[in-house]
Motif scaffolding. Structure first.
Motif, PDB file in Angstrom:
ATOM      1  N   GLY A  42       0.786  -1.196  -0.055  1.00  0.00           N
ATOM      2  CA  GLY A  42      -0.008   0.061   0.022  1.00  0.00           C
ATOM      3  C   GLY A  42       0.819   1.047  -0.083  1.00  0.00           C
ATOM      4  N   GLY A  43       0.449   2.291   0.915  1.00  0.00           N
ATOM      5  CA  GLY A  43       1.278   3.236   1.039  1.00  0.00           C
ATOM      6  C   GLY A  43       0.979   4.297  -0.022  1.00  0.00           C
ATOM      7  N   VAL A  44       0.813   4.136  -1.361  1.00  0.00           N
ATOM      8  CA  VAL A  44       0.534   5.091  -2.399  1.00  0.00           C
ATOM      9  C   VAL A  44      -0.561   4.556  -3.102  1.00  0.00           C
ATOM     10  N   LEU A  45      -1.497   5.362  -3.951  1.00  0.00           N
ATOM     11  CA  LEU A  45      -2.454   5.050  -4.684  1.00  0.00           C
ATOM     12  C   LEU A  45      -2.436   3.464  -5.622  1.00  0.00           C
ATOM     13  N   ILE A  46      -1.277   3.422  -6.254  1.00  0.00           N
ATOM     14  CA  ILE A  46      -1.073   2.249  -7.027  1.00  0.00           C
ATOM     15  C   ILE A  46      -1.118   1.072  -5.899  1.00  0.00           C
ATOM     16  N   GLY A  47      -0.230   1.225  -4.986  1.00  0.00           N
ATOM     17  CA  GLY A  47       0.116   0.341  -3.798  1.00  0.00           C
ATOM     18  C   GLY A  47      -0.999  -0.082  -3.236  1.00  0.00           C
ATOM     19  N   GLU A  48      -2.019   0.709  -2.909  1.00  0.00           N
ATOM     20  CA  GLU A  48      -2.987   0.407  -2.376  1.00  0.00           C
ATOM     21  C   GLU A  48      -4.133  -0.417  -3.126  1.00  0.00           C
ATOM     22  N   LYS A  49      -4.183  -0.145  -4.328  1.00  0.00           N
ATOM     23  CA  LYS A  49      -5.114  -0.700  -5.403  1.00  0.00           C
ATOM     24  C   LYS A  49      -4.440  -2.212  -5.367  1.00  0.00           C
ATOM     25  N   ILE A  50      -3.159  -2.286  -5.409  1.00  0.00           N
ATOM     26  CA  ILE A  50      -2.505  -3.859  -5.441  1.00  0.00           C
ATOM     27  C   ILE A  50      -2.988  -4.452  -4.219  1.00  0.00           C
ATOM     28  N   ARG A  51      -2.845  -3.713  -3.021  1.00  0.00           N
ATOM     29  CA  ARG A  51      -3.128  -4.243  -1.826  1.00  0.00           C
ATOM     30  C   ARG A  51      -4.379  -5.040  -1.661  1.00  0.00           C
ATOM     31  N   GLN A  52      -5.433  -4.244  -2.412  1.00  0.00           N
ATOM     32  CA  GLN A  52      -6.779  -4.615  -2.475  1.00  0.00           C
ATOM     33  C   GLN A  52      -6.897  -6.043  -2.973  1.00  0.00           C
ATOM     34  N   VAL A  53      -6.137  -6.162  -4.139  1.00  0.00           N
ATOM     35  CA  VAL A  53      -6.107  -7.283  -4.893  1.00  0.00           C
ATOM     36  C   VAL A  53      -5.682  -8.352  -4.236  1.00  0.00           C
ATOM     37  N   ILE A  54      -4.635  -8.304  -3.216  1.00  0.00           N
ATOM     38  CA  ILE A  54      -3.861  -9.285  -2.869  1.00  0.00           C
ATOM     39  C   ILE A  54      -4.809  -9.810  -1.480  1.00  0.00           C
ATOM     40  N   LEU A  55      -5.017  -8.740  -0.806  1.00  0.00           N
ATOM     41  CA  LEU A  55      -5.693  -9.109   0.586  1.00  0.00           C
ATOM     42  C   LEU A  55      -7.015  -9.323   0.490  1.00  0.00           C
ATOM     43  N   ARG A  76       7.818  -1.817  -5.211  1.00  0.00           N
ATOM     44  CA  ARG A  76       8.817  -0.798  -5.946  1.00  0.00           C
ATOM     45  C   ARG A  76       8.051   0.431  -5.976  1.00  0.00           C
ATOM     46  N   GLN A  77       6.468   0.356  -6.484  1.00  0.00           N
ATOM     47  CA  GLN A  77       6.102   1.796  -6.707  1.00  0.00           C
ATOM     48  C   GLN A  77       6.135   2.643  -5.394  1.00  0.00           C
ATOM     49  N   HIS A  78       5.829   1.906  -4.207  1.00  0.00           N
ATOM     50  CA  HIS A  78       5.889   2.523  -3.110  1.00  0.00           C
ATOM     51  C   HIS A  78       7.186   3.254  -2.570  1.00  0.00           C
ATOM     52  N   LEU A  79       8.428   2.292  -2.865  1.00  0.00           N
ATOM     53  CA  LEU A  79       9.555   3.197  -2.791  1.00  0.00           C
ATOM     54  C   LEU A  79       9.918   4.044  -3.749  1.00  0.00           C
ATOM     55  N   VAL A  80       9.527   4.025  -4.858  1.00  0.00           N
ATOM     56  CA  VAL A  80      10.049   5.122  -5.704  1.00  0.00           C
ATOM     57  C   VAL A  80       9.187   6.391  -5.528  1.00  0.00           C
ATOM     58  N   TRP A 119      16.322 -12.263  -4.796  1.00  0.00           N
ATOM     59  CA  TRP A 119      16.667 -11.568  -6.080  1.00  0.00           C
ATOM     60  C   TRP A 119      15.526 -10.674  -6.627  1.00  0.00           C
ATOM     61  N   LEU A 120      14.339 -10.908  -6.222  1.00  0.00           N
ATOM     62  CA  LEU A 120      13.318  -9.995  -6.645  1.00  0.00           C
ATOM     63  C   LEU A 120      13.280  -8.864  -5.624  1.00  0.00           C
ATOM     64  N   ASN A 121      13.530  -8.889  -4.416  1.00  0.00           N
ATOM     65  CA  ASN A 121      13.397  -7.825  -3.483  1.00  0.00           C
ATOM     66  C   ASN A 121      14.666  -7.007  -3.740  1.00  0.00           C
ATOM     67  N   HIS A 122      15.824  -7.374  -4.201  1.00  0.00           N
ATOM     68  CA  HIS A 122      17.039  -6.805  -4.511  1.00  0.00           C
ATOM     69  C   HIS A 122      16.434  -5.857  -5.930  1.00  0.00           C
ATOM     70  N   PHE A 123      15.878  -6.547  -6.820  1.00  0.00           N
ATOM     71  CA  PHE A 123      15.429  -5.919  -8.119  1.00  0.00           C
ATOM     72  C   PHE A 123      14.573  -4.980  -7.920  1.00  0.00           C
ATOM     73  N   ALA A 124      13.609  -4.942  -6.883  1.00  0.00           N
ATOM     74  CA  ALA A 124      12.561  -3.854  -6.361  1.00  0.00           C
ATOM     75  C   ALA A 124      13.103  -2.784  -5.721  1.00  0.00           C
ATOM     76  N   THR A 125      14.126  -2.999  -5.235  1.00  0.00           N
ATOM     77  CA  THR A 125      14.491  -2.090  -4.408  1.00  0.00           C
ATOM     78  C   THR A 125      15.984  -1.319  -4.708  1.00  0.00           C
ATOM     79  N   ASP A 126      16.470  -2.142  -5.765  1.00  0.00           N
ATOM     80  CA  ASP A 126      17.844  -1.601  -6.283  1.00  0.00           C
ATOM     81  C   ASP A 126      19.043  -1.852  -4.809  1.00  0.00           C
ATOM     82  N   GLY A 127      18.557  -2.726  -4.287  1.00  0.00           N
ATOM     83  CA  GLY A 127      19.478  -3.429  -3.108  1.00  0.00           C
ATOM     84  C   GLY A 127      19.326  -2.227  -1.955  1.00  0.00           C
ATOM     85  N   LEU A 128      18.443  -1.483  -1.872  1.00  0.00           N
ATOM     86  CA  LEU A 128      18.172  -0.713  -0.697  1.00  0.00           C
ATOM     87  C   LEU A 128      17.643  -1.526   0.736  1.00  0.00           C
TER      88      LEU A 128
END
Ligand code: TYD
Length: 212
Positions: A42-55, A76-80, A119-128
């Motif tokens: 969640g955290g941002v509009l697109i993230g909240e929409k994804i949240r609704q689908v997941i949960l 990724r979306q939330h981070l950026v 790997w996916l976490n690293h990809f989404a966060t650029d290693g943060l």
């Protein structure tokens, strides 16, 4: 390089992260520390929409890999959009769940490949990675009993999973703790809330170099 300080809160269901966070925010406000709090998914509009689908409790047919990829997409979306700008502005950012939730829930809980998740976490966060992760530990039965007693809380698809999944999730967190004991600090969440808040404050202030 970011100038802020990134903290993630992690734990199995019913550990009380949200209550601790509310109390912590009052303490930080009093100290005049500028803080951004946000949640995953969640955290941002697109993230909240994804949240609704997941949960959505009715999405019982969701495949575990689909679930993982949706969490990663939301991350990724939330981070950026939200987290990186705040860190660049020098803020303290406190995230309710982050990379470790995917390892604990989708890796240990659902049995997906941990290397792929890393790997996916690293990809989404650029290693943060968080500067500090506060892991609120509680016995699974106790956590689930707390949730059952709290009728205000929205029930999501993962809450409805069996005891077995939640036990694996806790094992996942304990194994992450063993591997990354420097970044992750375990806090006994079975203690009374005021004590948990005091301990959390002490750990955070110490790591941030703030006077108590
Ligand atoms: P939420 O209502 O925010 O739960 P909590 O108060 O326990 O944080 O729902 C988030 C749910 O999503 C929670 O059951 C944990 C799960 N989750 C994952 O399975 N993987 C992830 O990567 C993340 C971020 C959350």
């Amino acid at each position: 390089m970011s100038k802020g300080f990134l903290v993630s809160l992690e734990g199995p269901e019913g550990a009380g992260k949200t209550s601790v966070l509310e109390a912590l925010l009052l303490i930080l406000e009093e100290k005049g520390v500028e803080v951004l709090t946000t949640r995953e998914p969640g955290g941002v509009l697109i993230g909240e929409k994804i949240r609704q689908v997941i949960l959505d409790p009715s999405h019982t047919q969701m495949d575990p890999k689909t679930e993982l990829l949706l969490y990663i997409a939301s991350r990724r979306q939330h981070l950026v959009e939200k987290v990186l700008p705040a860190l660049e502005a020098g803020k303290l950012v406190i995230m309710d769940r982050f990379i470790d939730s995917s390892v604990a829930y989708q890796g240990f809980g659902r049995g997906l490949d941990i290397d792929a998740i890393d790997w996916l976490n690293h990809f989404a966060t650029d290693g943060l990675k968080p500067d500090l992760t506060l892991y609120f530990d509680i016995e699974v039965e106790e956590g689930l009993a707390r949730i059952a007693a709290n009728s205000d809380r929205e029930v999501n698809r993962l809450d409805l999973e069996g005891l077995d999944l939640h036990k694996k999730v806790r094992q996942g967190y304990l194994s992450l703790l063993e591997k990354e004991g420097n970044r992750i600090v375990k806090i006994d969440a079975s203690l009374p809330l005021e004590q948990v808040v005091e301990i959390t404050k002490a750990v955070l202030f110490d790591r941030m170099g703030l006077a108590k």
